[in-house]
Design a protein around this motif. Structure first.
Motif, PDB file in Angstrom:
ATOM      1  N   SER A 159      79.108  63.248 131.372  1.00 11.63           N
ATOM      2  CA  SER A 159      79.987  64.266 130.797  1.00 11.63           C
ATOM      3  C   SER A 159      79.282  65.532 130.327  1.00 11.63           C
ATOM      4  O   SER A 159      79.915  66.583 130.252  1.00 11.63           O
ATOM      5  CB  SER A 159      80.765  63.667 129.612  1.00 11.63           C
ATOM      6  N   GLN A 160      78.009  65.443 129.992  1.00  5.84           N
ATOM      7  CA  GLN A 160      77.310  66.636 129.506  1.00  5.84           C
ATOM      8  C   GLN A 160      76.361  67.237 130.537  1.00  5.84           C
ATOM      9  O   GLN A 160      76.262  68.460 130.656  1.00  5.84           O
ATOM     10  CB  GLN A 160      76.539  66.316 128.210  1.00  5.84           C
ATOM     11  N   GLU A 161      75.686  66.408 131.290  1.00  4.15           N
ATOM     12  CA  GLU A 161      74.693  66.930 132.230  1.00  4.15           C
ATOM     13  C   GLU A 161      75.276  67.918 133.242  1.00  4.15           C
ATOM     14  O   GLU A 161      74.630  68.949 133.518  1.00  4.15           O
ATOM     15  CB  GLU A 161      74.003  65.782 132.959  1.00  4.15           C
ATOM     16  N   PRO A 162      76.470  67.702 133.799  1.00  8.54           N
ATOM     17  CA  PRO A 162      77.000  68.686 134.743  1.00  8.54           C
ATOM     18  C   PRO A 162      77.171  70.072 134.131  1.00  8.54           C
ATOM     19  O   PRO A 162      76.890  71.086 134.780  1.00  8.54           O
ATOM     20  CB  PRO A 162      78.357  68.089 135.153  1.00  8.54           C
ATOM     21  N   ILE A 163      77.604  70.124 132.857  1.00  6.51           N
ATOM     22  CA  ILE A 163      77.792  71.419 132.204  1.00  6.51           C
ATOM     23  C   ILE A 163      76.442  72.026 131.856  1.00  6.51           C
ATOM     24  O   ILE A 163      76.237  73.241 132.004  1.00  6.51           O
ATOM     25  CB  ILE A 163      78.669  71.269 130.948  1.00  6.51           C
ATOM     26  N   VAL A 164      75.504  71.221 131.391  1.00  4.45           N
ATOM     27  CA  VAL A 164      74.167  71.723 131.061  1.00  4.45           C
ATOM     28  C   VAL A 164      73.524  72.363 132.294  1.00  4.45           C
ATOM     29  O   VAL A 164      72.939  73.450 132.212  1.00  4.45           O
ATOM     30  CB  VAL A 164      73.273  70.591 130.512  1.00  4.45           C
ATOM     31  N   LYS A 165      73.653  71.733 133.431  1.00  7.05           N
ATOM     32  CA  LYS A 165      73.044  72.273 134.657  1.00  7.05           C
ATOM     33  C   LYS A 165      73.629  73.631 135.015  1.00  7.05           C
ATOM     34  O   LYS A 165      72.897  74.577 135.322  1.00  7.05           O
ATOM     35  CB  LYS A 165      73.247  71.291 135.809  1.00  7.05           C
TER      36      LYS A 165
END
Length: 208
Positions: free
Chosen positions: A121-127
């Motif tokens: 849930s967070q890694e896609p947005i962080v990237k």
């Protein structure tokens, strides 16, 4: 906590919502060409009169905190961790910045469940955020790490260092304990704004 802050928190107290036109799926934030995420970055930067990359870091500081907050509390309170799946999570803009809720949640146990939730849930947005705004992913993950340490020192006492170790990368090692709290090992970039004081957990004053 919501009552104590007059409702000024960035996650729905019940976590679960019935999405209507006021809510937007967070999956839209990572849909190319990332127009929606870009708009949120620009609005955050404008709110603080900040450069674009600082606006991105502050947007994530809010988003990452409120997405992580319920999981950290659940782990510390009774081990039951509420997971908001990426496909079920929604956001809306509020006076405090951003608020999150989910159409449904699942309950898990163990720090590994939090690690999986960060990856999903967070890694896609962080990237995407890191690439579009030129802010390092380690800086962004530092805010997620703090989102585990802060509630377990200020809301419910818990062994946040153990939690970070058990969750592992990319959050392990980004916070160090002190006698009366903790310091971050990365800067959220708040201190770069004009006429502000550094956060009490800022890594920059702690080096002096």
């Amino acid at each position: 906590m919501s009552d104590a802050r007059d409702g000024a928190i960035g996650v729905e107290p019940s976590l679960v919502i019935t999405p209507d036109s006021g809510w937007t799926p967070v999956a839209e934030l990572v849909r190319a060409p990332y127009t929606l995420l870009d708009r949120l970055v620009e609005r955050t930067a404008g709110r603080w009169n900040a450069p674009r990359h600082v606006g991105a870091a502050l947007l994530w500081k809010a988003y990452g905190y409120w997405h992580t907050f319920p999981m950290a509390l659940g782990w510390a309170l009774d081990g039951r961790i509420p997971i908001m799946k990426f496909r079920d999570t929604y956001f809306r803009e509020t006076a405090t910045g951003i608020s999150l809720g989910a159409s449904r949640i699942s309950w898990e146990t163990g720090a590994a469940a939090i690690g999986a939730a960060l990856a999903e849930s967070q890694e896609p947005i962080v990237k995407v955020l890191s690439g579009m705004a030129k802010v390092g992913p380690r800086t962004l993950w530092g805010s997620t790490a703090e989102a585990m340490a802060h509630p377990l020192t200020k809301v419910v006492k818990g062994d946040y260092m153990r939690l970070l170790r058990e969750v592992g990368k990319p959050v392990d090692g980004l916070v160090r304990p002190t006698e009366d709290g903790y310091f971050r090992r990365t800067c959220c970039l708040w201190v770069t704004l004009p006429d502000v004081e550094a956060c009490s957990t800022c890594c920059i004053p702690s080096r002096n």
